[in-house]
Scaffold this active site. Sequence first.
Site, mmCIF file in Angstrom:
data_model
loop_
_atom_site.group_PDB
_atom_site.id
_atom_site.type_symbol
_atom_site.label_atom_id
_atom_site.label_comp_id
_atom_site.label_asym_id
_atom_site.label_seq_id
_atom_site.Cartn_x
_atom_site.Cartn_y
_atom_site.Cartn_z
ATOM 1 C CG ASN A 1 -22.020 9.200 74.456
ATOM 2 O OD1 ASN A 1 -23.054 8.996 75.250
ATOM 3 N ND2 ASN A 1 -21.891 9.934 73.261
ATOM 4 C CE LYS B 1 -21.776 7.017 71.654
ATOM 5 N NZ LYS B 1 -21.531 6.438 69.668
ATOM 6 C CG HIS C 1 -24.058 12.045 69.809
ATOM 7 N ND1 HIS C 1 -24.137 11.438 68.842
ATOM 8 C CD2 HIS C 1 -23.192 12.157 70.954
ATOM 9 C CE1 HIS C 1 -23.099 10.435 68.906
ATOM 10 N NE2 HIS C 1 -21.497 10.513 69.869
ATOM 11 C CD GLU D 1 -24.503 7.675 67.800
ATOM 12 O OE1 GLU D 1 -25.004 7.976 69.392
ATOM 13 O OE2 GLU D 1 -23.701 6.862 67.757
ATOM 14 C CD GLU E 1 -18.710 12.793 69.040
ATOM 15 O OE1 GLU E 1 -17.895 12.038 69.787
ATOM 16 O OE2 GLU E 1 -19.882 12.487 68.508
ATOM 17 N N GLY F 1 -18.218 5.388 66.191
ATOM 18 C CA GLY F 1 -18.652 3.839 66.020
ATOM 19 C C GLY F 1 -18.036 3.386 64.338
ATOM 20 C CB SER G 1 -12.617 5.473 66.174
ATOM 21 O OG SER G 1 -14.257 4.963 65.074
HETATM 22 P P1 PGA Z 1 -17.397 6.078 69.020
HETATM 23 O O1 PGA Z 1 -18.168 7.486 70.052
HETATM 24 O O2 PGA Z 1 -15.496 6.055 70.342
HETATM 25 O O3 PGA Z 1 -18.015 5.187 69.253
HETATM 26 O O4 PGA Z 1 -17.195 6.308 67.848
HETATM 27 C C1 PGA Z 1 -17.902 8.595 69.483
HETATM 28 C C2 PGA Z 1 -19.080 9.063 70.297
HETATM 29 O O5 PGA Z 1 -20.062 8.500 69.447
HETATM 30 O O6 PGA Z 1 -19.199 10.345 71.186
#
Ligand code: PGA
Length: 251
Positions: free
Chosen positions: A9, A11, A95, A97, A167, A173, A213
């Site tokens: 992903n 983003k 997601h 976010e 997640e 992140g 992560s």
């Molecule tokens: P990350 O993000 O691997 O940077 O933690 C995962 C995601 O948001 O899908």
Amino acid sequence: MRRPVIAGNWKMFKTRGETSAFFEAFLPQIQNVSHCDIVIAPPFTALSTAVDDANGSIVKISAQDVCWEKEGAFTGQISVKMLREAGCTYTIIGHSERRQFLGETDEVVQKKAVAAVGGGLKAIVCVGELLAQRDAGQASEVVRRQVENGLRGLTGPDLSHIIVAYEPVWAIGTGRTATPEIAAEMHAVIRKTFAEIYNEVAADALRVLYGGSVKPDNIPALMKKEDIDGALVGGASLDPASFAAIVKYQN
Ligand code: PGA
């Protein structure tokens, strides 16, 4: 046996030029890979570039979001049909976010999931608890509710086009990956909930990805867990070498 999926992903990263540079470096590194599905979700503006670049490889392209309506006065939204025309096979939905910063609710997630699979896309539907919810002992309950409310209303044949990504928001992140044990426990909750809404056969076939992560060094232990069928990777999917290393977690 469920076929593993490694999805990236991106983003709000990568222009079209950066997308092509990624594929030029990435594809030679995964040309012998056949043990898993590989999915990459660039931003909308780079989708058709990614589709062209990935042509002839096993990489499938995903959107990061989709509208639940077929068309209409929805400024800024993108429909399932537009994504399919651009060459997308998948879309991410819900997601964290989008849930946290853009007000996406389970109800919206559910409408998008129905629209996506109804229109011929595969949907990677994201769920996961906040840190405060985990600390309060509510992680399973929160995720169960997200699965119940976000995935109801699909019909039999649609179910094979759904992938769930667990997640935990505290792991995204942050560099703080869930342990394989925590992830596997939550994946089992998701599978059980799916069996309750639908049936055991569909739940057995459901692919559940872990995200938060994921890096080349922690993917092997995660993938050893029976209930973990792959990963949704953010930061580490931006670099061709690290994403290739995650794809090749068995080596
Ligand atoms: P990350 O993000 O691997 O940077 O933690 C995962 C995601 O948001 O899908």
